[in-house]
Design a protein around this motif. Structure first.
Motif, PDB file in Angstrom:
ATOM      1  N   CYS A  39     -17.424  58.164 -31.763  1.00 31.46           N
ATOM      2  CA  CYS A  39     -18.244  57.196 -31.389  1.00 31.46           C
ATOM      3  C   CYS A  39     -18.228  55.965 -32.232  1.00 31.46           C
ATOM      4  CB  CYS A  39     -19.758  57.469 -31.374  1.00 31.46           C
ATOM      5  SG  CYS A  39     -19.933  58.654 -30.111  1.00 31.46           S
ATOM      6  N   LEU A  40     -17.872  55.967 -33.458  1.00 30.14           N
ATOM      7  CA  LEU A  40     -17.912  54.857 -34.432  1.00 30.14           C
ATOM      8  C   LEU A  40     -16.506  54.244 -34.456  1.00 30.14           C
ATOM      9  CD1 LEU A  40     -18.864  53.090 -36.907  1.00 30.14           C
ATOM     10  CD2 LEU A  40     -17.778  54.945 -38.556  1.00 30.14           C
ATOM     11  N   ALA A  41     -15.444  55.156 -34.178  1.00 28.00           N
ATOM     12  CA  ALA A  41     -13.959  54.479 -33.676  1.00 28.00           C
ATOM     13  C   ALA A  41     -13.756  53.666 -32.448  1.00 28.00           C
ATOM     14  CB  ALA A  41     -13.078  55.658 -33.871  1.00 28.00           C
ATOM     15  N   VAL A  42     -14.348  54.444 -31.447  1.00 21.97           N
ATOM     16  CA  VAL A  42     -14.586  53.653 -30.388  1.00 21.97           C
ATOM     17  C   VAL A  42     -15.308  52.347 -30.224  1.00 21.97           C
ATOM     18  CG1 VAL A  42     -15.464  53.710 -27.851  1.00 21.97           C
ATOM     19  CG2 VAL A  42     -14.027  55.734 -28.778  1.00 21.97           C
ATOM     20  N   SER A  43     -16.329  52.262 -30.956  1.00 18.31           N
ATOM     21  CA  SER A  43     -17.513  51.199 -30.999  1.00 18.31           C
ATOM     22  C   SER A  43     -16.449  49.979 -31.715  1.00 18.31           C
ATOM     23  CB  SER A  43     -18.469  51.346 -31.697  1.00 18.31           C
ATOM     24  OG  SER A  43     -19.482  52.272 -31.157  1.00 18.31           O
ATOM     25  N   LEU A  44     -16.054  50.364 -32.877  1.00 11.37           N
ATOM     26  CA  LEU A  44     -15.322  49.282 -33.869  1.00 11.37           C
ATOM     27  C   LEU A  44     -13.982  48.751 -32.897  1.00 11.37           C
ATOM     28  CD1 LEU A  44     -15.114  51.085 -37.272  1.00 11.37           C
ATOM     29  CD2 LEU A  44     -16.714  49.077 -36.513  1.00 11.37           C
ATOM     30  N   THR A  45     -13.426  49.645 -31.971  1.00  9.00           N
ATOM     31  CA  THR A  45     -12.188  49.080 -31.198  1.00  9.00           C
ATOM     32  C   THR A  45     -12.775  48.390 -30.025  1.00  9.00           C
ATOM     33  OG1 THR A  45     -11.070  51.115 -31.611  1.00  9.00           O
ATOM     34  CG2 THR A  45     -10.343  50.201 -29.555  1.00  9.00           C
ATOM     35  N   ALA A  46     -14.064  48.598 -29.421  1.00  7.90           N
ATOM     36  CA  ALA A  46     -14.455  48.076 -28.462  1.00  7.90           C
ATOM     37  C   ALA A  46     -15.076  46.757 -28.722  1.00  7.90           C
ATOM     38  CB  ALA A  46     -15.791  48.776 -27.784  1.00  7.90           C
ATOM     39  N   PHE A  47     -15.822  46.760 -30.119  1.00  3.54           N
ATOM     40  CA  PHE A  47     -15.994  45.091 -30.449  1.00  3.54           C
ATOM     41  C   PHE A  47     -14.902  44.257 -30.432  1.00  3.54           C
ATOM     42  CE2 PHE A  47     -19.829  46.834 -32.804  1.00  3.54           C
ATOM     43  CZ  PHE A  47     -20.644  46.074 -31.897  1.00  3.54           C
ATOM     44  N   ALA A  48     -13.621  44.659 -31.128  1.00  2.00           N
ATOM     45  CA  ALA A  48     -12.273  44.214 -31.154  1.00  2.00           C
ATOM     46  C   ALA A  48     -11.850  43.556 -29.881  1.00  2.00           C
ATOM     47  CB  ALA A  48     -11.459  44.550 -31.978  1.00  2.00           C
ATOM     48  N   LEU A  49     -11.886  44.648 -28.706  1.00  2.00           N
ATOM     49  CA  LEU A  49     -11.308  44.368 -27.620  1.00  2.00           C
ATOM     50  C   LEU A  49     -11.961  43.508 -26.687  1.00  2.00           C
ATOM     51  CD1 LEU A  49      -9.845  47.916 -26.732  1.00  2.00           C
ATOM     52  CD2 LEU A  49      -8.522  45.739 -27.471  1.00  2.00           C
ATOM     53  N   ARG A  50     -13.374  43.175 -26.639  1.00  2.00           N
ATOM     54  CA  ARG A  50     -14.373  42.494 -26.051  1.00  2.00           C
ATOM     55  C   ARG A  50     -14.125  41.296 -26.501  1.00  2.00           C
ATOM     56  NH1 ARG A  50     -20.071  44.066 -24.912  1.00  2.00           N
ATOM     57  NH2 ARG A  50     -19.658  42.632 -23.025  1.00  2.00           N
ATOM     58  N   ALA A  51     -13.565  40.880 -27.750  1.00  2.00           N
ATOM     59  CA  ALA A  51     -13.485  39.512 -28.226  1.00  2.00           C
ATOM     60  C   ALA A  51     -12.459  38.926 -27.612  1.00  2.00           C
ATOM     61  CB  ALA A  51     -13.566  39.600 -29.748  1.00  2.00           C
ATOM     62  N   LYS A  59     -12.251  46.184 -19.245  1.00  2.00           N
ATOM     63  CA  LYS A  59     -12.784  47.317 -18.517  1.00  2.00           C
ATOM     64  C   LYS A  59     -11.755  48.608 -18.343  1.00  2.00           C
ATOM     65  CE  LYS A  59     -14.138  46.838 -14.113  1.00  2.00           C
ATOM     66  NZ  LYS A  59     -15.085  46.381 -13.147  1.00  2.00           N
ATOM     67  N   LYS A  60     -10.759  48.076 -17.924  1.00  2.00           N
ATOM     68  CA  LYS A  60      -9.508  49.277 -17.686  1.00  2.00           C
ATOM     69  C   LYS A  60      -9.204  49.983 -18.871  1.00  2.00           C
ATOM     70  CE  LYS A  60      -5.115  49.865 -15.327  1.00  2.00           C
ATOM     71  NZ  LYS A  60      -4.245  49.208 -14.485  1.00  2.00           N
ATOM     72  N   ILE A  61      -8.973  49.251 -19.791  1.00  2.00           N
ATOM     73  CA  ILE A  61      -8.655  49.718 -21.258  1.00  2.00           C
ATOM     74  C   ILE A  61      -9.576  50.587 -21.472  1.00  2.00           C
ATOM     75  CG2 ILE A  61      -8.088  49.219 -23.596  1.00  2.00           C
ATOM     76  CD1 ILE A  61      -6.494  46.827 -22.432  1.00  2.00           C
ATOM     77  N   GLY A  62     -10.875  50.066 -21.759  1.00  2.00           N
ATOM     78  CA  GLY A  62     -12.133  50.825 -22.216  1.00  2.00           C
ATOM     79  C   GLY A  62     -12.277  52.084 -21.268  1.00  2.00           C
ATOM     80  N   ARG A  63     -12.095  52.422 -20.051  1.00  2.00           N
ATOM     81  CA  ARG A  63     -12.261  53.815 -19.690  1.00  2.00           C
ATOM     82  C   ARG A  63     -11.112  54.442 -20.113  1.00  2.00           C
ATOM     83  NH1 ARG A  63     -14.093  51.375 -13.342  1.00  2.00           N
ATOM     84  NH2 ARG A  63     -15.986  50.500 -14.252  1.00  2.00           N
ATOM     85  N   ARG A  64      -9.858  53.923 -20.165  1.00  2.00           N
ATOM     86  CA  ARG A  64      -8.877  54.749 -20.509  1.00  2.00           C
ATOM     87  C   ARG A  64      -9.348  55.180 -22.041  1.00  2.00           C
ATOM     88  NH1 ARG A  64      -4.774  56.430 -17.175  1.00  2.00           N
ATOM     89  NH2 ARG A  64      -4.726  54.714 -15.502  1.00  2.00           N
ATOM     90  N   ILE A  65      -9.759  54.375 -22.789  1.00  2.00           N
ATOM     91  CA  ILE A  65     -10.194  54.852 -24.168  1.00  2.00           C
ATOM     92  C   ILE A  65     -11.186  55.895 -24.145  1.00  2.00           C
ATOM     93  CG2 ILE A  65     -11.432  54.108 -26.490  1.00  2.00           C
ATOM     94  CD1 ILE A  65     -10.015  51.527 -26.139  1.00  2.00           C
ATOM     95  N   VAL A  66     -12.246  55.728 -23.287  1.00  2.00           N
ATOM     96  CA  VAL A  66     -13.170  56.819 -23.178  1.00  2.00           C
ATOM     97  C   VAL A  66     -12.652  58.140 -22.566  1.00  2.00           C
ATOM     98  CG1 VAL A  66     -15.128  57.474 -21.857  1.00  2.00           C
ATOM     99  CG2 VAL A  66     -15.199  55.225 -22.553  1.00  2.00           C
ATOM    100  N   THR A  67     -11.586  58.336 -21.732  1.00  2.00           N
ATOM    101  CA  THR A  67     -11.051  59.332 -21.134  1.00  2.00           C
ATOM    102  C   THR A  67     -10.200  60.113 -22.391  1.00  2.00           C
ATOM    103  OG1 THR A  67     -10.771  58.720 -19.095  1.00  2.00           O
ATOM    104  CG2 THR A  67      -9.284  60.305 -19.649  1.00  2.00           C
ATOM    105  N   VAL A  68      -9.449  59.247 -23.207  1.00  2.00           N
ATOM    106  CA  VAL A  68      -8.519  59.760 -24.302  1.00  2.00           C
ATOM    107  C   VAL A  68      -9.628  60.331 -25.348  1.00  2.00           C
ATOM    108  CG1 VAL A  68      -7.146  59.455 -26.039  1.00  2.00           C
ATOM    109  CG2 VAL A  68      -6.625  58.313 -23.899  1.00  2.00           C
ATOM    110  N   SER A  69     -10.738  59.713 -25.768  1.00  2.00           N
ATOM    111  CA  SER A  69     -11.596  60.146 -26.742  1.00  2.00           C
ATOM    112  C   SER A  69     -12.377  61.383 -26.350  1.00  2.00           C
ATOM    113  CB  SER A  69     -12.681  59.114 -26.952  1.00  2.00           C
ATOM    114  OG  SER A  69     -11.948  57.727 -27.416  1.00  2.00           O
ATOM    115  N   GLY A 138     -18.869  50.956 -26.567  1.00  2.00           N
ATOM    116  CA  GLY A 138     -17.707  51.590 -25.524  1.00  2.00           C
ATOM    117  C   GLY A 138     -18.186  51.497 -24.309  1.00  2.00           C
ATOM    118  N   ALA A 139     -19.517  51.889 -23.861  1.00  2.00           N
ATOM    119  CA  ALA A 139     -19.781  51.914 -22.605  1.00  2.00           C
ATOM    120  C   ALA A 139     -20.015  50.417 -21.901  1.00  2.00           C
ATOM    121  CB  ALA A 139     -21.268  52.360 -22.527  1.00  2.00           C
ATOM    122  N   ARG A 140     -20.387  49.616 -22.755  1.00  2.00           N
ATOM    123  CA  ARG A 140     -20.206  48.121 -21.953  1.00  2.00           C
ATOM    124  C   ARG A 140     -18.807  47.712 -22.092  1.00  2.00           C
ATOM    125  NH1 ARG A 140     -24.512  47.647 -25.832  1.00  2.00           N
ATOM    126  NH2 ARG A 140     -23.251  46.703 -27.402  1.00  2.00           N
TER     127      ARG A 140
END
Length: 270
Positions: A39-51, A59-69, A138-140
Motif C-alpha cells: 500500500c505504501l509503494a502504491v501510494s508513493l507511485t500514485a502521488f507521482a503519477l497523478r501529478a 486512471k487506466k494505469i492506476g487500475r493496472r497497478i492495483v491489479t498487479v499489486s 491508489g484508489a483515487r
C-alpha cells in the motif's frame, strides 16, 4: 490439571499444536506487514503519477497497478501457505462488455481477489477508504468511486460503465453479517437500470470467517484459508429496481445456501 491432560499438552500433539499456532501467527503478521508495504509503494507511485499524467491515462494505469499489486499479494499469501485461491472463473469476464460485477461479501479480501483478475474495473468503495491518506491515494488514481453521496455515486458509476469499464459493487453494501448472505441494497439495480447494463453475479466461498464482519485483526485463523470464486447468473438490465433487488436477494440466498461458508457467528480464536 490432571496428569493425562499435562501429558497431552506437553507431548508430541501439544508441541505440534504450539508450533502450528506460532507459524500461523507469523504468517498472519507477515501478511499484514507485506500488505502495508505494498500500500505504501502504491501510494508513493500514485502521488507521482497523478501529478504528471492526464486523468484518463492515470486512471487506466492506476487500475493496472492495483491489479498487479493485488495479484502479487495473493500470490505471496499462497506461497507462504496462508491461503489457497481458486479464482480462474473470473478470467472469463475479461474483454466482456461493460457490466456490474455483483459478489457476496464475506471478507475484506473480496475486492482484492476480484480486482486481481479484472484490470479495467472500477470499484465502489467506502468514502472513508477513498479519503484515507494511506489507502486512498491508489484508489483515487484508479478512479474508484466513493459510496457517498448516493446521487454522485450513481452518476459516476453510470459514467464509468458507459466508458466500457466493469463496475465492482457489493449488493449487500457491507460485509456479510448474517450468513449465507445479507439483505441487498437497491444501488445495484439503480445503477444497472440507468446505465442499461447487465448484472453479473459472483459467489465467493470460503472455509473461514477471517476478516469478516466482527473479526478482529488480532485473531489468528486456522491456515491455510481456502477461497473459491465462481460465476453465477447474469441478469439483464432491470426495468424495475425494487423487483430486481428482491429477485437478486432470493437468488443469492438460494445459491449461497450450498456454499462452503462457516456458520455464523463464527467460532472465535481463544
Amino acid at each position: 490439571m490432571d496428569h493425562e491432560s499435562a501429558v497431552v499438552l506437553t507431548g508430541p500433539r501439544g508441541v505440534h499444536a504450539s508450533r502450528r499456532a506460532l507459524h500461523e501467527s507469523i504468517r498472519l503478521h507477515l501478511g499484514f506487514l507485506v500488505l502495508g508495504l505494498i500500500c505504501l509503494a502504491v501510494s508513493l507511485t500514485a502521488f507521482a503519477l497523478r501529478a504528471v499524467l492526464p486523468r484518463v491515462m492515470s486512471k487506466k494505469i492506476g487500475r493496472r497497478i492495483v491489479t498487479v499489486s493485488a495479484r502479487g499479494y495473493l500470490r505471496f499469501l499462497a506461497l507462504m501457505g496462508a491461503c489457497r485461491f481458486d479464482l480462474d472463473e473470473l478470467d472469463a469476464l475479461r474483454g466482456m462488455p461493460a457490466m456490474i460485477i455483483a459478489p457476496n461479501h464475506p471478507s475484506l479480501l473480496d475486492a482484492v481477489m476480484i480486482l486481481s483478475r479484472l484490470p479495467d474495473a472500477a470499484c465502489i468503495m467506502k468514502a472513508d477508504i477513498v479519503n484515507n491518506v494511506f489507502f486512498g491515494v491508489g484508489a483515487r488514481l484508479a478512479g474508484y468511486i466513493r459510496n457517498t453521496p448516493l446521487r454522485t455515486m450513481v452518476q459516476l458509476g453510470v459514467a464509468d460503465l458507459h466508458q466500457g469499464s466493469h463496475l465492482l459493487l457489493f449488493p449487500e453494501g457491507t460485509r456479510t453479517s448474517t450468513f449465507p448472505v445479507g439483505a441487498m441494497q437497491g444501488t445495484t439495480g439503480l445503477i444497472a437500470k440507468n446505465a442499461g447494463v447487465a448484472v453479473q453475479t459472483v459467489f465467493i466461498e470460503t472455509n473461514s470467517g477471517f476478516l469478516g464482519k466482527g473479526w478482529s485483526v488480532m485473531w489468528t485463523p486456522k491456515m491455510p484459508i481456502t477461497y473459491r470464486i465462481r460465476l453465477g447468473k447474469r441478469f439483464d438490465p432491470p426495468k424495475h429496481t425494487g423487483r430486481f433487488v428482491k429477485e437478486l436477494e432470493e437468488y443469492f440466498q438460494a445459491e449461497m445456501a450450498h456454499a462452503q461458508l462457516p456458520e455464523f457467528p463464527v467460532k472465535r480464536p481463544s
